[in-house]
Design a protein around this motif. Structure first.
Motif, mmCIF file in Angstrom:
data_model
loop_
_atom_site.group_PDB
_atom_site.id
_atom_site.type_symbol
_atom_site.label_atom_id
_atom_site.label_comp_id
_atom_site.label_asym_id
_atom_site.label_seq_id
_atom_site.Cartn_x
_atom_site.Cartn_y
_atom_site.Cartn_z
ATOM 1 N N MET A 1 54.826 64.642 -46.626
ATOM 2 C CA MET A 1 55.608 62.908 -46.940
ATOM 3 C C MET A 1 55.243 62.101 -47.838
ATOM 4 S SD MET A 1 52.748 61.996 -43.142
ATOM 5 C CE MET A 1 51.467 61.861 -44.314
ATOM 6 N N ALA A 2 53.591 62.768 -47.949
ATOM 7 C CA ALA A 2 53.637 61.892 -49.291
ATOM 8 C C ALA A 2 54.509 61.493 -50.187
ATOM 9 C CB ALA A 2 52.319 62.799 -49.631
ATOM 10 N N GLN A 3 55.400 62.441 -50.438
ATOM 11 C CA GLN A 3 56.168 62.531 -51.475
ATOM 12 C C GLN A 3 57.342 61.261 -50.681
ATOM 13 O OE1 GLN A 3 58.755 65.640 -52.138
ATOM 14 N NE2 GLN A 3 59.814 65.324 -53.439
ATOM 15 N N ILE A 4 57.588 62.125 -50.149
ATOM 16 C CA ILE A 4 58.822 60.872 -49.048
ATOM 17 C C ILE A 4 58.719 59.686 -48.671
ATOM 18 C CG2 ILE A 4 59.617 60.061 -46.927
ATOM 19 C CD1 ILE A 4 60.008 63.385 -46.393
ATOM 20 N N LEU A 5 57.102 59.382 -48.121
ATOM 21 C CA LEU A 5 56.103 57.602 -48.331
ATOM 22 C C LEU A 5 56.331 57.307 -50.441
ATOM 23 C CD1 LEU A 5 53.104 58.429 -46.239
ATOM 24 C CD2 LEU A 5 55.952 57.378 -45.856
ATOM 25 N N TRP A 6 56.193 57.696 -51.090
ATOM 26 C CA TRP A 6 55.920 57.577 -52.407
ATOM 27 C C TRP A 6 57.691 57.194 -52.554
ATOM 28 C CZ3 TRP A 6 51.787 56.057 -54.540
ATOM 29 C CH2 TRP A 6 51.650 56.386 -55.602
ATOM 30 N N VAL A 7 58.413 57.920 -52.364
ATOM 31 C CA VAL A 7 59.854 57.282 -52.962
ATOM 32 C C VAL A 7 60.110 55.931 -52.502
ATOM 33 C CG1 VAL A 7 61.957 57.814 -51.999
ATOM 34 C CG2 VAL A 7 60.624 59.693 -52.704
ATOM 35 N N GLY A 8 59.812 56.201 -51.725
ATOM 36 C CA GLY A 8 60.224 53.990 -50.450
ATOM 37 C C GLY A 8 59.244 53.034 -50.704
ATOM 38 N N ARG A 9 58.197 53.222 -51.566
ATOM 39 C CA ARG A 9 57.344 52.680 -52.331
ATOM 40 C C ARG A 9 57.486 51.563 -52.996
ATOM 41 N NH1 ARG A 9 51.858 53.217 -51.874
ATOM 42 N NH2 ARG A 9 51.031 52.568 -53.586
ATOM 43 N N LYS A 10 57.605 50.022 -51.785
ATOM 44 C CA LYS A 10 57.853 48.726 -52.225
ATOM 45 C C LYS A 10 57.904 48.230 -54.256
ATOM 46 C CE LYS A 10 60.103 48.268 -48.436
ATOM 47 N NZ LYS A 10 61.274 48.822 -48.381
ATOM 48 N N GLU A 11 56.995 48.626 -54.403
ATOM 49 C CA GLU A 11 56.693 48.457 -55.628
ATOM 50 C C GLU A 11 57.028 48.467 -56.980
ATOM 51 O OE1 GLU A 11 52.663 50.903 -57.193
ATOM 52 O OE2 GLU A 11 52.490 50.154 -55.304
ATOM 53 N N ALA B 1 60.681 49.381 -56.247
ATOM 54 C CA ALA B 1 61.889 49.078 -56.332
ATOM 55 C C ALA B 1 62.717 48.827 -57.642
ATOM 56 C CB ALA B 1 62.851 47.921 -55.400
ATOM 57 N N PRO B 2 62.141 48.311 -58.727
ATOM 58 C CA PRO B 2 62.976 47.952 -59.371
ATOM 59 C C PRO B 2 63.508 48.867 -60.860
ATOM 60 C CG PRO B 2 60.927 46.010 -59.733
ATOM 61 C CD PRO B 2 61.461 47.900 -58.521
ATOM 62 N N ASN B 3 62.304 50.493 -60.404
ATOM 63 C CA ASN B 3 62.595 51.466 -61.480
ATOM 64 C C ASN B 3 64.281 52.007 -60.881
ATOM 65 O OD1 ASN B 3 60.038 51.245 -61.633
ATOM 66 N ND2 ASN B 3 59.212 52.711 -60.163
ATOM 67 N N ARG B 4 64.317 53.067 -62.515
ATOM 68 C CA ARG B 4 65.654 53.211 -62.141
ATOM 69 C C ARG B 4 65.904 54.568 -62.028
ATOM 70 N NH1 ARG B 4 65.766 52.470 -68.683
ATOM 71 N NH2 ARG B 4 64.115 53.293 -68.201
#
Length: 322
Positions: free
Chosen positions: A176-186, A188-191
């Motif tokens: 669950m933490a992995q899924i939530l970590w992917v979508g963190r708005k901070e 968003a600019p990452n490649r």
């Protein structure tokens, strides 16, 4: 006020379903690799077999990214490293607790409890955002868990909270933490490519250390590489279930909500069950071990139907980030 739906959301949904197909492929592949280990290193312990199965897939995936497109890796930003580090740690912890817990509980119980993140994600978001996600979300989560229970032929009389069950539930928390970590708005600019490479580097390093620590002697790490079948299984696992699945996840999941992603990923055991109908016999012929095909039953159709219904229901009124 809710955010608008992402313009590439439909494409992301289709690709994420594809990633669950690749992860479904990993189940018969991993079992075939374990059978190969039993033949090549019959005296190996469970933890060594686990680590020796996992570190090569992440190391090879990292090598492929570095060879094909090394330039982005040289400019890895602090935010990309932070995201990749978190993903690698959460994923590695989830895999370790899931696999260790499987040694102390039934496979059907493990399959059911692992998917509890489908319920935990909306519950966590409801707590954080102080709002009810809606009846369709809760109903979809319930349908998914019911579908997994039917698919795994879960016997409710076998449910108890022992070491295996506790570890499996803990693994679901890390997933669950992995899924939530992917979508963190901070993030968003990452490649996607550097983040995924950092994730693979963390997992390859952790599992390699575990393999060295649990090996009878260091040379045992090289023994499987002399088997053509083991190398073939590992390469397929690397290309599809590691590179393909995680690149899709890291690229597409931010375009939908974490709740939707958790429900989609619960389709993984459906595809695993479908592939177990014919792949084991092929793998057995290639590797020279006995791994019979599974048979289709009512549980596959009913369980798969419930999971599919849950994902259709959630798309009729998709949740939105506040």
């Amino acid at each position: 006020m809710s955010a608008p739906l992402h313009p590439h959301r439909s494409k992301a949904l289709v690709l994420l379903i594809g990633s669950t197909v690749f992860w479904g492929l990993s189940f018969p592949l991993l079992k075939a690799i374990v059978f190969m280990h039993a033949r090549l290193l019959p005296a190996s312990g469970h933890w060594f077999i686990t680590a020796e199965t996992l570190w090569p897939r992440f190391a090879l995936a990292l090598l492929v990214i570095a060879v094909l497109n090394f330039r982005p890796l040289r400019t890895l930003t602090r935010g990309e490293w932070r995201q990749g580090l978190g993903l690698g740690l959460f994923s590695a912890a989830g895999l370790l607790f899931q696999i260790d817990g499987l040694q102390f509980t039934l496979a059907s119980t493990s399959a059911f409890l692992t998917q509890f993140y489908a319920l935990m994600i909306p519950a966590w978001l409801a707590f954080r955002q102080r709002r009810n996600p809606g009846s369709s979300v809760w109903l979809s989560a319930a349908l998914v868990l019911a579908g997994v229970a039917v698919l795994a032929r879960l016997d409710w009389r076998d449910l108890r909270l022992g070491r295996g069950e506790a570890e499996t539930l803990l693994s679901s928390v890390f997933f669950m933490a992995q899924i939530l970590w992917v979508g963190r708005k901070e993030f968003a600019p990452n490649r996607v490519l550097p983040v995924t490479a950092a994730m693979f580097a963390v997992e390859a390093g952790l599992f390699l250390v575990l393999a060295l620590a649990t090996a009878g002697r260091p040379g045992e790490l090289l023994v499987p590489w002399g088997s053509g079948a083991w190398v073939g299984f590992t390469l397929v696992l690397t290309l599809f279930s590691t590179l393909g699945a995680f690149l899709i996840m890291n690229a597409c999941q931010p375009k939908i909500t974490a709740t939707e992603a958790g429900l989609i990923y619960c389709g993984e055991p459906v595809f695993a069950s479908l592939m177990a109908l014919f792949l084991p016999a092929w793998f057995s012929a290639w590797g020279g071990f006995s791994y019979p095909n599974e048979t289709a039953g009512v549980n596959l159709m009913l369980g798969g139907g419930l999971i599919t219904a849950a994902n259709i229901l959630i798309q009729l009124k998709p949740p939105r980030d506040p």
